[in-house]
Design an enzyme around this catalytic site. Structure first.
Site, mmCIF file in Angstrom:
data_model
loop_
_atom_site.group_PDB
_atom_site.id
_atom_site.type_symbol
_atom_site.label_atom_id
_atom_site.label_comp_id
_atom_site.label_asym_id
_atom_site.label_seq_id
_atom_site.Cartn_x
_atom_site.Cartn_y
_atom_site.Cartn_z
ATOM 1 N N ASP A 1 9.751 -7.482 -3.025
ATOM 2 C CA ASP A 1 10.067 -6.140 -3.529
ATOM 3 C C ASP A 1 11.231 -6.215 -4.513
ATOM 4 O O ASP A 1 12.348 -6.552 -4.108
ATOM 5 C CB ASP A 1 10.424 -5.225 -2.339
ATOM 6 C CG ASP A 1 10.439 -3.744 -2.708
ATOM 7 O OD1 ASP A 1 10.383 -2.902 -1.783
ATOM 8 O OD2 ASP A 1 10.527 -3.443 -3.922
ATOM 9 N N ARG B 1 1.209 1.885 -3.891
ATOM 10 C CA ARG B 1 2.107 1.863 -2.735
ATOM 11 C C ARG B 1 2.362 3.226 -2.107
ATOM 12 O O ARG B 1 3.091 3.346 -1.126
ATOM 13 C CB ARG B 1 3.466 1.291 -3.160
ATOM 14 C CG ARG B 1 3.488 -0.179 -3.408
ATOM 15 C CD ARG B 1 3.619 -0.928 -2.111
ATOM 16 N NE ARG B 1 4.940 -0.747 -1.501
ATOM 17 C CZ ARG B 1 5.126 -0.691 -0.178
ATOM 18 N NH1 ARG B 1 4.102 -0.768 0.640
ATOM 19 N NH2 ARG B 1 6.322 -0.538 0.320
ATOM 20 N N TYR C 1 19.650 -4.875 -1.019
ATOM 21 C CA TYR C 1 18.480 -4.283 -0.361
ATOM 22 C C TYR C 1 17.668 -5.349 0.379
ATOM 23 O O TYR C 1 17.465 -6.441 -0.114
ATOM 24 C CB TYR C 1 17.526 -3.616 -1.365
ATOM 25 C CG TYR C 1 16.210 -3.336 -0.681
ATOM 26 C CD1 TYR C 1 15.120 -4.168 -0.863
ATOM 27 C CD2 TYR C 1 16.115 -2.319 0.253
ATOM 28 C CE1 TYR C 1 13.948 -3.976 -0.155
ATOM 29 C CE2 TYR C 1 14.953 -2.126 0.984
ATOM 30 C CZ TYR C 1 13.878 -2.954 0.776
ATOM 31 O OH TYR C 1 12.745 -2.774 1.495
ATOM 32 N N GLU D 1 6.602 -6.128 -6.204
ATOM 33 C CA GLU D 1 6.612 -4.681 -6.022
ATOM 34 C C GLU D 1 7.763 -4.016 -6.769
ATOM 35 O O GLU D 1 8.859 -4.563 -6.815
ATOM 36 C CB GLU D 1 6.751 -4.383 -4.524
ATOM 37 C CG GLU D 1 6.901 -2.932 -4.155
ATOM 38 C CD GLU D 1 7.166 -2.755 -2.664
ATOM 39 O OE1 GLU D 1 7.660 -1.686 -2.282
ATOM 40 O OE2 GLU D 1 6.900 -3.708 -1.891
ATOM 41 N N GLU E 1 5.749 3.734 -4.179
ATOM 42 C CA GLU E 1 6.231 4.379 -2.951
ATOM 43 C C GLU E 1 7.103 5.586 -3.246
ATOM 44 O O GLU E 1 7.266 6.465 -2.390
ATOM 45 C CB GLU E 1 6.974 3.396 -2.058
ATOM 46 C CG GLU E 1 8.309 2.952 -2.595
ATOM 47 C CD GLU E 1 8.984 1.922 -1.700
ATOM 48 O OE1 GLU E 1 10.164 2.121 -1.367
ATOM 49 O OE2 GLU E 1 8.319 0.928 -1.349
ATOM 50 N N HIS F 1 12.381 -3.709 -5.919
ATOM 51 C CA HIS F 1 13.123 -2.487 -5.625
ATOM 52 C C HIS F 1 13.679 -1.802 -6.866
ATOM 53 O O HIS F 1 14.845 -1.346 -6.881
ATOM 54 C CB HIS F 1 14.229 -2.743 -4.601
ATOM 55 C CG HIS F 1 14.247 -1.714 -3.506
ATOM 56 N ND1 HIS F 1 15.245 -0.784 -3.386
ATOM 57 C CD2 HIS F 1 13.347 -1.434 -2.537
ATOM 58 C CE1 HIS F 1 14.976 0.018 -2.356
ATOM 59 N NE2 HIS F 1 13.834 -0.345 -1.826
ATOM 60 N N ARG G 1 6.571 -10.449 3.621
ATOM 61 C CA ARG G 1 7.409 -10.073 2.484
ATOM 62 C C ARG G 1 8.727 -10.816 2.617
ATOM 63 O O ARG G 1 9.311 -10.870 3.707
ATOM 64 C CB ARG G 1 7.664 -8.565 2.464
ATOM 65 C CG ARG G 1 8.362 -8.090 1.210
ATOM 66 C CD ARG G 1 8.825 -6.654 1.315
ATOM 67 N NE ARG G 1 10.083 -6.561 2.025
ATOM 68 C CZ ARG G 1 10.837 -5.473 1.986
ATOM 69 N NH1 ARG G 1 10.473 -4.401 1.310
ATOM 70 N NH2 ARG G 1 11.986 -5.438 2.652
ATOM 71 N N TRP H 1 19.038 1.197 -6.667
ATOM 72 C CA TRP H 1 19.294 0.464 -5.419
ATOM 73 C C TRP H 1 18.085 -0.279 -4.987
ATOM 74 O O TRP H 1 16.967 0.242 -5.068
ATOM 75 C CB TRP H 1 19.763 1.438 -4.342
ATOM 76 C CG TRP H 1 19.828 0.844 -2.986
ATOM 77 C CD1 TRP H 1 20.716 -0.078 -2.518
ATOM 78 C CD2 TRP H 1 18.866 1.051 -1.930
ATOM 79 N NE1 TRP H 1 20.425 -0.423 -1.256
ATOM 80 C CE2 TRP H 1 19.285 0.261 -0.857
ATOM 81 C CE3 TRP H 1 17.719 1.848 -1.803
ATOM 82 C CZ2 TRP H 1 18.607 0.228 0.345
ATOM 83 C CZ3 TRP H 1 17.001 1.830 -0.623
ATOM 84 C CH2 TRP H 1 17.455 1.026 0.442
ATOM 85 N N GLU I 1 1.882 -2.188 4.841
ATOM 86 C CA GLU I 1 3.241 -2.568 5.214
ATOM 87 C C GLU I 1 3.473 -2.156 6.676
ATOM 88 O O GLU I 1 3.075 -1.060 7.081
ATOM 89 C CB GLU I 1 4.267 -1.869 4.320
ATOM 90 C CG GLU I 1 5.720 -2.185 4.671
ATOM 91 C CD GLU I 1 6.724 -1.539 3.715
ATOM 92 O OE1 GLU I 1 7.859 -2.002 3.668
ATOM 93 O OE2 GLU I 1 6.335 -0.574 3.006
#
Ligand code: CS2
Ligand code: MG
Length: 409
Positions: free
Chosen positions: A217, A290, A159, A243, A269, A219, A147, A409, A346
């Site tokens: 990601d 996820r 992040y 992601e 996630e 995010h 990643r 974030w 992950e």
């Protein structure tokens, strides 16, 4: 096999972890991860004050019945705190059942569907040179999928990229939860990000070639059309997945992203139940699920979700950042080894100090994770050692745009 005691162990070897420790009248111990990053004590209270009294005396073998009791019996359903608490109980019961059966948990879940689990590692850097070093580090450690996260010119700390460099730590060591009084604030600029990220993947592909699976990601930071643009602009670099490109509350947003790009999408996630995925899976808006065992109602909850995902051509991509404890990671590996629609796992290794409290038997070799063949989950918790690392409040950062607006974030 009756539950004799239900203990909630809170410890902080490197970072905060919450573990449910069930002991049976025959002396067997089952462990379950109840760690919810930045809100740990909410799950501790839910378990200690509301769930533990319900468990003592129960038949530990009745996993599904206990799951339904905690889900329907609570009346107030779903959400990260509830589903993390249910997950801690569920995994501890599966650990007990596998120990009572004298086999590794994956055998109880149907046996191995593969020799090991492809894992991806976190490479990051403030610039291309640091990023390339981080990728080489991970390849040297045996990772076969990477990643990629980088700083954004003109944006400051973001992040995925460590802004503080502790002595002796690798430049790419990153722990998002900050042990500070309050959450730190970071800046953000999506337009600068959209200009920068494709240039990073162009550089990585020309340096490391076309085959290496690369992940990124987003995010939760883009609007649907921004995510559509990034997905399209990254197509030449053949990503394994993009992601969390948009805030997931707005599931239909991914319809627009799908209209503009074939870059595979991974989400979930922050989702905590199969019900949260109905639109996403029915409309085939997601390629990788996820969700983690720890935040989705345990093995029982996540397996149900992944079975639905299998019907819609989606695979697992379980969350495995450091806030998934060694207990939660072990549970993910046992389930991941047994299911058919495994995609990728992950893997953000925990710092060495975590091993002073948690003993694990899972392995990582040639890019593949394996849960090991100890009975149960294959994880031990040293309660005396746990007490030597008391809980320390830690918050995840908050992002603000240049005009001060709070952003994802
Ligand atoms: C991230 C996480 O690993 C990931 O995909 O989204 O690091 C996430 O930021 C943390 O787990 C939040 O607790
Ligand atoms: Mg993520």
């Amino acid at each position: 096999m009756r539950i004799a005691s239900a203990e909630v162990v809170v410890t902080s070897p490197g970072r905060n972890f919450v573990t449910l420790r069930l002991t049976t009248d025959e002396g067997l111990v089952g462990l379950g991860d109840g760690t919810l990053n930045g809100r740990e004590l909410a799950v501790v209270a839910y378990l200690r004050d509301h769930v533990a009294p319900l468990l003592v005396g129960r038949d530990a073998h009745r996993i599904e019945d206990t799951w339904q009791l905690l889900h329907r019996g609570a009346y107030w359903r779903r959400g990260p705190v509830t589903m993390t608490a249910i997950a801690a109980v569920d995994v501890a019961l599966w650990d007990l059942k596998a120990k009572a059966a004298g086999m590794p948990l994956y055998q109880l879940l149907g046996g191995a569907s593969r020799s090991g689990l492809l894992a991806y590692g976190h490479a990051s850097g403030r610039d291309t040179e640091e990023l390339f070093d981080s990728i080489r580090h991970h390849l040297d450690e045996g990772f076969r999928a990477i990643r990629v996260q980088t700083s954004i010119p003109g944006v400051g700390s973001v992040y995925g990229v460590s802004s503080v460099r502790a002595a002796g730590e690798r430049a790419d060591h990153y722990e998002p939860a900050v042990r500070a009084g309050l959450s730190i604030e970071e800046g953000w600029d999506t337009r600068a990000y959209l200009r920068h990220v494709p240039t990073v993947f162009e550089a990585v592909r020309s340096e490391f070639g076309a085959e290496l699976p690369l992940l990124h990601d987003g995010h939760h930071r883009m609007t649907p059309i921004q995510a559509a643009r990034l997905g399209r602009d990254l197509e030449p670099y053949d990503l394994f997945w993009l992601e969390d490109c948009t805030p997931i509350e707005d599931q239909e947003a991914l319809r627009l992203v799908r209209q503009h790009t074939v870059t595979p999408l991974a989400v979930g996630e922050v989702l905590s139940s199969v019900w949260d995925y109905q639109t996403l899976l029915r409309e085939r808006l997601v390629d990788y699920v996820r969700s983690s065992v720890t935040h989705t109602g345990g093995i029982t909850g996540l397996r149900r979700l992944l079975d639905l995902a299998a019907l819609h051509g989606a695979r697992s991509g379980m969350h495995g950042a450091t806030d998934i404890s060694p207990v939660g990671m072990a549970a993910a590996l046992h389930l991941g080894l047994a299911i058919h629609n495994f995609g990728i796992q992950e893997y953000m290794p925990h710092p060495e100090v975590t091993g002073k409290v948690f003993g694990t038997s899972f392995t990582f070799a040639d890019g593949l994770l394996h849960p090991g063949d100890e009975v149960g989950l294959g994880v031990d918790l040293d309660v005396a050692a746990a007490e030597r690392f008391p809980y320390e409040p830690a918050y995840l950062p908050v992002a603000r745009l240049a005009d001060g607006t709070v952003h994802d974030w």
